[in-house]
Design an enzyme around this catalytic site. Structure first.
Site, PDB file in Angstrom:
ATOM      1  N   ASP A   1       0.773  -1.006   0.071  1.00 34.65           N
ATOM      2  CA  ASP A   1      -0.165   0.159   0.034  1.00 34.65           C
ATOM      3  C   ASP A   1       0.995   1.100  -0.040  1.00 34.65           C
ATOM      4  O   ASP A   1       1.157   1.985   0.988  1.00 34.65           O
ATOM      5  CB  ASP A   1      -0.941  -0.046   1.141  1.00 34.65           C
ATOM      6  CG  ASP A   1      -2.078   1.037   0.961  1.00 34.65           C
ATOM      7  OD1 ASP A   1      -1.940   1.551   0.128  1.00 34.65           O
ATOM      8  OD2 ASP A   1      -2.943   1.168   1.701  1.00 34.65           O
TER       9      ASP A   1
ATOM     10  N   CYS B   1       0.475   4.912   1.979  1.00 36.90           N
ATOM     11  CA  CYS B   1      -0.656   4.422   2.822  1.00 36.90           C
ATOM     12  C   CYS B   1      -0.167   5.803   3.838  1.00 36.90           C
ATOM     13  O   CYS B   1       0.731   6.164   4.055  1.00 36.90           O
ATOM     14  CB  CYS B   1      -0.779   3.451   3.723  1.00 36.90           C
ATOM     15  SG  CYS B   1      -1.748   3.082   4.894  1.00 36.90           S
TER      16      CYS B   1
ATOM     17  N   HIS C   1      -7.459   7.806   6.995  1.00 36.56           N
ATOM     18  CA  HIS C   1      -6.506   6.867   6.846  1.00 36.56           C
ATOM     19  C   HIS C   1      -6.494   5.696   5.511  1.00 36.56           C
ATOM     20  O   HIS C   1      -7.592   4.804   5.866  1.00 36.56           O
ATOM     21  CB  HIS C   1      -6.229   5.800   8.206  1.00 36.56           C
ATOM     22  CG  HIS C   1      -5.153   5.072   8.084  1.00 36.56           C
ATOM     23  ND1 HIS C   1      -5.350   3.707   8.699  1.00 36.56           N
ATOM     24  CD2 HIS C   1      -3.903   4.906   7.587  1.00 36.56           C
ATOM     25  CE1 HIS C   1      -4.270   2.690   8.274  1.00 36.56           C
ATOM     26  NE2 HIS C   1      -3.316   3.777   7.835  1.00 36.56           N
TER      27      HIS C   1
ATOM     28  N   ASN D   1       4.099   4.575   4.353  1.00 35.87           N
ATOM     29  CA  ASN D   1       4.664   3.767   3.592  1.00 35.87           C
ATOM     30  C   ASN D   1       5.163   4.478   2.290  1.00 35.87           C
ATOM     31  O   ASN D   1       4.599   4.457   1.244  1.00 35.87           O
ATOM     32  CB  ASN D   1       3.762   2.688   2.853  1.00 35.87           C
ATOM     33  CG  ASN D   1       3.245   1.771   3.943  1.00 35.87           C
ATOM     34  OD1 ASN D   1       3.709   1.697   4.965  1.00 35.87           O
ATOM     35  ND2 ASN D   1       2.331   0.904   3.670  1.00 35.87           N
TER      36      ASN D   1
ATOM     37  N   PRO E   1      -2.378   7.528  14.271  1.00 37.62           N
ATOM     38  CA  PRO E   1      -3.687   7.223  14.703  1.00 37.62           C
ATOM     39  C   PRO E   1      -3.442   5.964  15.735  1.00 37.62           C
ATOM     40  O   PRO E   1      -2.598   4.906  15.659  1.00 37.62           O
ATOM     41  CB  PRO E   1      -4.185   6.610  13.468  1.00 37.62           C
ATOM     42  CG  PRO E   1      -3.024   6.197  12.518  1.00 37.62           C
ATOM     43  CD  PRO E   1      -2.022   7.317  12.947  1.00 37.62           C
TER      44      PRO E   1
ATOM     45  N   SER F   1      -5.468   2.655  17.747  1.00 35.78           N
ATOM     46  CA  SER F   1      -6.383   1.418  17.412  1.00 35.78           C
ATOM     47  C   SER F   1      -7.983   1.990  17.630  1.00 35.78           C
ATOM     48  O   SER F   1      -8.050   2.970  18.130  1.00 35.78           O
ATOM     49  CB  SER F   1      -6.086   0.341  18.268  1.00 35.78           C
ATOM     50  OG  SER F   1      -6.543   0.555  19.427  1.00 35.78           O
TER      51      SER F   1
ATOM     52  N   HIS G   1       4.112   5.354  13.514  1.00 35.79           N
ATOM     53  CA  HIS G   1       2.970   5.556  12.602  1.00 35.79           C
ATOM     54  C   HIS G   1       1.647   5.093  13.169  1.00 35.79           C
ATOM     55  O   HIS G   1       0.655   5.207  12.600  1.00 35.79           O
ATOM     56  CB  HIS G   1       3.041   4.809  11.345  1.00 35.79           C
ATOM     57  CG  HIS G   1       2.686   3.433  11.122  1.00 35.79           C
ATOM     58  ND1 HIS G   1       2.857   2.559  12.215  1.00 35.79           N
ATOM     59  CD2 HIS G   1       1.734   2.728  10.400  1.00 35.79           C
ATOM     60  CE1 HIS G   1       2.512   1.274  11.732  1.00 35.79           C
ATOM     61  NE2 HIS G   1       1.720   1.497  10.795  1.00 35.79           N
TER      62      HIS G   1
END
Lengths: 483, 135
Positions: free
Chosen positions: A98, A101, A237, A332, A380, A382, A406
């Site tokens: 990704d 990302c 996100h 990423n 961010p 969870s 991250h």
């Protein structure tokens, strides 16, 4: 597997795996973690994957591992590796499928207390306006010609097509446009996948979240970002969708033979690479830039839909429903940067996979308003737990190639999470905490349960104590939209 | 008796251990394992049949290409493989027939089939490998 006895403790939050651990290591591994996070990471192959990465040719010491590290494929998630120009390598698998990302943070002057009753409508509007989930197409259907423009222009394409404001671009890493993108380096399959997915969230751990600013730790920086306690923010996100996945897959497959041509021996085929100055390396870099620009543009189009949703629900109900951009950052990516190594300026390609650039105060690419403070770093948490806004520091430039963490980082497999958590129960539990959840799939929701992740506050505590980031604000979720 | 495929623990992604009495069996079981994880409900009715060949430099690359080939129609055509026949020839060449149906619903997304520690080993019962999928 790497064991605790193989680690050298440098400080309470810094550890090292020396090159003596394994014969084929070219550089050591530097780990930022406290004792608890070290123990958590020893539960999977994170450190073994970091050791494997040190065998890549042309790396500058060390390979850096963040406190949110977890096992991935090839290179661990939460890793940073810098390779020296011109003879060092670029590895698609060490950047990830990704490509770009990343996370975008929008902020508002809307007080949670003023709109608490409108949150269910806001959640429904976001769900309706922002396409999410598996196999869901985007709101923008691109021709091949327009896709090529998105590849070259990134967020600038969004600006030209009325999906962006100029200050959005100023507050995006690289102004939302990586130079050197070449659409001819991309397969027709990637283009087919890219045409229908612009402006989509996807599934898995991707989300749109409305958060409230819970606590400010750095008043001046928070002021510059337009953050104040009690006000609403929005995080987005996601990444380059199937377009980026296909580009990475194409090059990981192609580089299986490139490593043989260049005589590169690796312990894991996922780490395949090509020299930065080789035709293969240059082509991948040009293709990666296309995916990175697509991802910047994707988050920009989603931002447009988020703003539209706020307008639909809040116009006439609050005096000002505007959302301004705080920052947009990749986690990423492979970036060409200059770092000081052994007192010398060295041009490197910094591979960040599940790691965020975290440049300190004064660096050239920052908008003027952030220059005195450093680059915003978005972390961010969870689902259902806090997220953090941090700042890059001068120390991060010398300790981690200008990088920080991250996110929270997984600690439990998706399989185990599904065994232990029922999606429906989790939704009820989060709703009891005042968090509204819209999710495309209940098993998918269970996989992303907070208990499957490390404690994001502990992760942030480590990067702050290690000096590679500073706290600005802590955010608490009130609405979560998942694909 | 080894199971044809089984999901094994992986912190972030999906990993399958796959067995096969021969390479054709291994490739078939890998495909069945992967497709079972996607949780697809096809639209009843019309099926489209396709025949193709794939060639690669080695057997592991052929396996990745085979699985990618089965994933590709999901996003681009909103179609899923509901049945297939595969035959592996000479370790680096395969012939396949796939049958596709439009998708009514799909619960899971696989971003990529990875080469992570990919190694097809010979074992007493035939062949074995572990495949990690980025999800």
């Amino acid at each position: 597997m790497v064991e605790k006895k193989d680690l050298i403790k440098i400080t309470d939050v810094t550890w090292e795996i020396p090159t003596s651990y394994r014969e084929d290591m070219r550089v050591p591994v530097r780990i930022f973690a406290d004792e608890t996070l070290i123990d958590a990471a020893l539960g999977d192959k994170s450190f073994d994957q970091a050791v494997n990465t040190t065998t890549l040719p042309g790396l500058v010491s060390p390979v850096v591992v963040m406190p949110d590290v977890h096992q991935g494929y090839g290179f661990p998630i939460g890793g940073v590796a810098a390779s020296r120009y011109p003879n060092g390598i670029i590895s698609p698998g060490a950047i990830g499928y990704d490509i770009n990302c990343g996370v975008r943070l929008l902020a508002s002057g809307i007080s949670l207390e003023d709109v608490r009753g409108e949150l269910p409508d806001l959640a429904s509007a976001l769900d309706a306006n922002c396409p999410s989930g598996v196999g869901v197409g985007g709101s923008v259907r691109l021709t091949t010609k327009e896709l090529d423009k998105v590849c070259r222009q990134g967020s600038t394409w969004a600006l030209k097509n009325n999906y962006a404001r100029r200050d959005d671009l100023e507050r995006t890493e690289e102004q939302g446009q990586i130079h050197g993108a070449d659409p001819s380096s991309i397969s027709s399959r990637a283009k087919q996948r890219g045409k229908g997915q612009l402006g989509t969230l996807g599934a898995g751990n991707h989300f749109i979240e409305i958060d409230v600013v819970e606590e400010i730790f750095h008043e001046a920086a928070a002021d510059a970002m337009g953050l104040a306690e009690g006000l609403l923010t929005v995080q987005i996100h996601c990444g380059s969708r199937g377009f980026g996945h296909q580009i990475c897959s194409d090059y990981v497959r192609e580089f299986q033979s490139a490593v043989k041509r260049y005589g590169i021996k690796l312990p894991d085929r996922e780490l395949v690479c090509a020299p930065l100055n080789s035709p293969e390396g240059k082509r991948y870099k040009a293709a990666m830039a296309c995916a990175a620009n697509y991802a910047f543009c994707n988050r920009q189009v989603l931002s447009h839909h988020v703003r539209r949703s706020f307008e639909q629900v809040l116009a006439g109900r609050v005096p000002d429903w505007d959302l301004h951009q705080v920052y947009d950052i990749a986690h990423n990516m492979g970036k060409t940067e200059t770092h000081i190594v052994d007192g010398e300026k060295v041009r490197v390609c910094v591979h960040r996979k599940g790691a965020t650039r975290a440049f300190g105060p004064g660096f050239e690419g920052l908008p003027e308003v952030y220059k005195p403070f450093g680059q915003p770093v978005l972390v961010p948490g969870s689902m259902g737990t806090a997220s953090w806004v941090l700042l890059g520091t001068e120390e991060s430039m010398t300790k981690s190639f200008g990088s920080s963490c991250h996110g929270a980082g997984r600690v439990m497999s998706r399989r185990q999470a599904k065994r232990e958590v029922r999606g429906q129960d989790l939704r009820q539990e989060l709703e009891a905490q005042g968090i509204i959840i819209h999710a495309g799939s209940m098993p998918g929701l269970a996989e992303e349960a907070p208990k499957a992740y490390k404690d994001v506050d502990a992760v942030v505590d480590v990067v702050v104590r290690a000096g590679i980031a500073a706290k600005v604000a802590r955010l608490r979720p009130v609405v979560v939209i998942k694909g | 008796m080894q199971p044809a495929f089984e999901e094994i623990e992986h912190t972030a992604d999906w990993a399958l251990r796959v067995h096969g009495q021969n390479l054709t069996d291994l490739f078939r079981n890998a495909a069945l394992g992967m497709l079972s994880m996607l949780d697809i409900e096809p639209v009843p009715g019309k099926t489209e049949k396709r025949v193709f060949e794939l060639k690669a430099e080695d057997t592991e690359t052929l396996l990745v290409s085979w699985l990618e080939e089965l994933l590709y129609p999901l996003e681009v055509e909103n179609a899923a493989v509901v049945d297939f026949q595969v035959e592996v020839l000479e370790k680096v060449l395969l012939k396949a027939t796939i049958e596709l149906k439009k998708i009514a619903s799909i619960k899971k997304e696989i971003k990529a089939v990875t080469f992570n520690e990919l190694d097809i080993r010979t074992v007493d019962s035939g062949y074995e490998t572990i495949i990690v999928f980025d999800v």
